[in-house]
Design an enzyme around this catalytic site. Structure first.
Site, PDB file in Angstrom:
ATOM      1  N   ASP A 478       0.836  -1.200   0.000  1.00 11.48           N
ATOM      2  CA  ASP A 478       0.000   0.000   0.000  1.00 11.48           C
ATOM      3  C   ASP A 478       0.876   1.257   0.000  1.00 11.48           C
ATOM      4  OD1 ASP A 478      -2.286   1.540   0.153  1.00 11.48           O
ATOM      5  OD2 ASP A 478      -3.056   0.593   1.975  1.00 11.48           O
ATOM      6  N   ASP A 548     -10.409   2.002  -3.396  1.00 15.79           N
ATOM      7  CA  ASP A 548     -10.951   1.666  -2.069  1.00 15.79           C
ATOM      8  C   ASP A 548     -12.466   1.637  -2.104  1.00 15.79           C
ATOM      9  OD1 ASP A 548      -8.577   1.358  -0.878  1.00 15.79           O
ATOM     10  OD2 ASP A 548      -8.604   3.219   0.258  1.00 15.79           O
TER      11      ASP A 548
HETATM   12  C1  DGJ Z   1      -5.837   1.872   1.933  1.00 16.30           C
HETATM   13  C2  DGJ Z   1      -6.148   0.629   1.151  1.00 16.30           C
HETATM   14  O1  DGJ Z   1      -6.528   0.943  -0.130  1.00 16.30           O
HETATM   15  C3  DGJ Z   1      -7.182  -0.154   1.908  1.00 16.30           C
HETATM   16  O2  DGJ Z   1      -7.607  -1.261   1.170  1.00 16.30           O
HETATM   17  C4  DGJ Z   1      -6.576  -0.584   3.214  1.00 16.30           C
HETATM   18  O3  DGJ Z   1      -5.500  -1.445   2.956  1.00 16.30           O
HETATM   19  C5  DGJ Z   1      -6.120   0.633   3.984  1.00 16.30           C
HETATM   20  N1  DGJ Z   1      -5.289   1.494   3.193  1.00 16.30           N
HETATM   21  C6  DGJ Z   1      -5.372   0.223   5.219  1.00 16.30           C
HETATM   22  O4  DGJ Z   1      -4.846   1.283   5.879  1.00 16.30           O
END
Ligand code: DGJ
Length: 742
Positions: A478, A548
């Site tokens: 990430d 997300d």
């Molecule tokens: C952003 C990601 O896109 C989410 O899926 C998740 O992993 C969060 N960060 C965790 O902090």
């Protein structure tokens, strides 16, 4: 012959029967661009494609030829200062403060296959799939050599280009810009298509007619960004999804980029694509060489969809790690939306156990397993297990997950540091900061200085240890914030504008090391969802968490837009709980599954909260995905109905042999008393073959001209049926060649 050199070695024609790209050495020794588009038969001399007459008021570069003016000529690598007043592809600063360069042709070399690019991701190809032309130019006064690398793929309408600059002189010079692609078109009647958005709304398709002057998209955020994808296309006004000409451009790069179209005063269009020249300058010492990232250029005569399919084929066969080309990716469950930071071993194992029951294959533990992280304010950089949450350790959890029959995967955010962390206490200087400036936080975190090898090395050691100890099968990498106060204490003052590029090289270095050392670990890239959806990262991580936003309705647009460039089997797409966490919308489980089906499938919910009936539905979804995933991985994707224009969406994936296809149809709002009979026109089938779908037979031509009839809930039915269905309906069709049904 894929590379034809004619006219006494002064004209170069790259062609593969689907496109032609032609340039030549001009009278002044520079390279002039002649043509890019539909394939042309070879000819000794194409130089007449460049109009040659006096144009009043123009600068003329040859004292004895007043018709020779690069002000209006199309060029291959336009530079600053000799009379072409459009944006240049190359601009240098010399130690005396001057900027003018004059690169002239020296020689060429043809290589079968495709050489790799040092330190940068790039498409790969063996000798039978591609041919490469390297053109060497020299700047005699400054003793610089410029190499233009063109690769033409034999079976795809694709050319890649990158540029290298070699300092053979005695003085250091500074590169102010070095664009990877630079194409001049002798016309302006195009629409520019690009992908724009923001967090949770990535890759929306934008189209506008080109106007005179400059129109551009780009990023100066340190990542390719949620906001603009490093992609731009020029299409003709009459080009549709399936017909007409399109030129697509995509940069194999994950950092700051610029993609621009400039229409000049003669209605020529210049496309530039490369590292964003804003806040970029590279000091090139004698004997050093700088390599630009690679640009991918696709020419399609088969509309936007034809362009997309060329990108998809290239990325599946010539970009993602070879190991993953034919490997089936596991169906995963990720605990993020199920628990956020609030979990313990018992909770996680309960999720894993239920997940196994419905057929899920991989359990992914997301954010919050390390340091003392219970929310997003701490511990990034402390990649050691959070003993309060997982007192028996990560290895124990991983074994517990494996004991239940699932693989184990883990989330990292390797490039980040929390001000509240052990790492920050021991190495505050590793967090990016401009001296004297208060560092700007984003999501309570700062960015590690990945321009410094020791920082990358430190993170590598922590990650490698965990991968070994826990025998990880998967990593979600990430990256949740952009770079502010860009500066590195490891760089001299006149190299600070190297920062952004060096940063991304550091990211690639870590990816490269980990993927080489642990080739069986599946990497999924992520940047707060789709903040770095680009081919640069696809080279290391064959799948990406594209957003997300897990809401099925929003996902229609995001997946549709992302498919403009990226294969659906690279898009992480999960079924989540309702009400959806981003939109609070309630969509039926069936629709959530039907949308996620067109991607790398997974779940992002607590299966313990499902009713028995929902569990059954999920079991069915998983079985369906398993049945079709080779098709989803390898097939040709067609966009059929555009969610940006209508209440409906449709898409399909057809096997390469055209024997089977999977079609997804989605209707966002119920429409009372709507059309009597609605059909979806399919694509990509064999016209004369007979296909069976839901027990009915159709010929390919019927399905592609009249269409596939939709079930009655989509066809103006009032009363009971409409009530039964309501908003957010979807239907998946599976079509097979008659006689080939399972
Ligand atoms: C952003 C990601 O896109 C989410 O899926 C998740 O992993 C969060 N960060 C965790 O902090």
């Amino acid at each position: 012959m894929y590379i034809q050199v004619t006219n006494n070695g002064t004209q170069f024609h790259l062609t593969n029967g689907r496109l032609s790209y032609i340039f030549h050495v001009m009278k002044n020794g520079q390279l002039g661009h002649l043509y890019y588009g539909k394939a042309l038969r070879g000819r000794e001399d194409f130089s007449r494609l460049q109009a040659y007459h006096v144009q009043t008021g123009n600068s003329t570069q040859l004292d004895d030829d007043s018709a020779f003016s690069i002000e209006s000529f199309r060029q291959e690598i336009p530079s600053y200062g000799k009379g072409d007043f459009r944006s240049p592809a190359i601009s240098l600063r010399m130690p005396d403060g001057s900027h003018v360069t004059n690169f002239v042709y020296k020689n060429y070399e043809i290589k079968e296959g495709k050489p790799s690019l040092p330190d940068l991701p790039a498409a790969y190809a063996n000798n039978k799939d591609a041919s490469t032309l390297q053109i060497r130019l020299v700047e005699k006064r400054l003793k610089l050599e410029l190499v233009l690398n063109y690769t033409v793929f034999h079976d795809l309408p694709v050319i890649t280009r990158s540029v290298s600059l070699d300092n053979r002189g005695l003085d250091r010079i500074f590169i102010e810009r070095l664009m990877s692609a630079s194409v001049d078109f002798p016309e302006k009647d195009f629409e520019m298509v690009h992908l724009a958005g923001a967090w949770a709304r990535e890759c929306h398709i934008k189209t506008r007619q080109l106007q005179s002057g400059i129109q551009s998209i780009g990023s100066a955020r340190g990542a390719s960004s949620h906001h603009y994808n490093p992609f731009l296309a020029l299409k003709r006004f009459n080009t549709t999804e399936h017909t007409g000409e399109v030129y697509g451009f995509n940069l194999v790069y994950s950092g700051n980029f610029l993609a621009q179209a400039e229409i000049d005063h003669y209605d020529n269009t210049r496309i530039l694509l490369g590292i964003n020249p804003f806040r970029f300058e590279w000091r090139l010492e004698p004997d050093e060489c700088f390599h630009s990232p690679e640009a991918v250029m696709v020419y399609s005569e088969e509309g936007m969809n034809g362009m997309s399919q060329a990108f998809h084929d290239l990325y599946r066969e010539h970009l993602i790690p070879k190991h993953w080309q034919k490997e089936i990716r596991p169906i995963l469950i990720n605990n993020w939306e199920a628990t956020y930071f609030d979990f313990n071993e018992e909770k996680l194992l309960a999720i894993a156990e239920k997940a196994k029951d419905v057929g899920i294959e991989l359990f992914v533990l997301d954010d919050g397993w390390f340091g003392s992280r219970n929310d997003d304010t701490t511990s990034l950089g402390d990649w050691k297990v959070n003993k309060n949450k997982l007192p028996k350790g990560l290895k124990h959890l991983a074994e517990g997950v494996r004991l239940r029959g699932l693989k184990f995967g883990l989330w990292f955010e390797p490039e980040m540091i929390s001000p509240k962390s052990n790492l920050y206490e021991s190495h505050p200087e590793w967090a990016i900061k401009t001296p004297g400036e208060h560092p700007t936080l984003s999501r309570n975190q700062r960015v590690l200085d990945f321009t410094q090898d020791e920082v990358v090395q430190f993170i590598y050691e922590q990650m490698a240890q965990i991968i070994r100890e826990t025998e990880l099968s998967y990593i979600k990498w990430d990256m949740n914030r952009y770079i502010t106060e860009a500066y590195s204490s490891g760089l001299e003052a006149d190299c600070q504008d190297e920062f952004y590029h060096r940063y991304i090289l550091g990211v690639y270095k870590l990816y490269d090391r980990l993927t080489k050392e642990f080739p069986s670990v599946l990497f999924e890239s992520c940047a707060g969802g789709g903040g770095r959806v680009d081919p640069g990262l696809l080279y290391f991580a064959p799948q990406v968490w594209i957003s997300d936003n897990t809401d099925a309705v929003e996902r229609l647009k995001i997946q549709y837009g992302t498919s403009m460039v990226y294969p659906i089997y690279s898009m992480g797409s999960h079924v989540s709980a309702v009400p959806n966490h981003q939109t609070l919308r309630h969509t039926p489980l069936s629709m959530r599954g039907d949308v996620a089906l067109f991607g790398t499938f997974g779940y992002e919910l607590d299966p313990g909260e499902l009713t028995a009936a929902e569990q059954k539905v999920i079991e069915g979804q998983i079985q369906k995905y398993k049945q079709h995933r080779a098709l989803i991985r390898d097939g040709d994707f067609y966009r059929l109905i555009n969610p940006f224009e209508t209440n409906e969406t449709a898409w399909m994936i057809v096997s390469k042999d055209k024997h089977e296809a999977l079609i997804g149809f989605y209707q966002v709002r119920a429409m009372p008393n709507w059309r009597r009979q609605q059909n979806v026109r399919l694509a990509g089938l064999e016209r004369d073959w007979e296909y069976v779908v839901d027990g009915q037979c159709f010929y390919g031509d019927e399905l592609m001209t009249i269409g596939l009839p939709l079930p009655e809930e989509f066809n103006g039915v009032n009363g009971a049926t409409a009530k039964r269905s309501g908003d957010y309906q979807s239907h998946i069709f599976y079509l097979q060649l008659k006689g080939k049904q399972n």
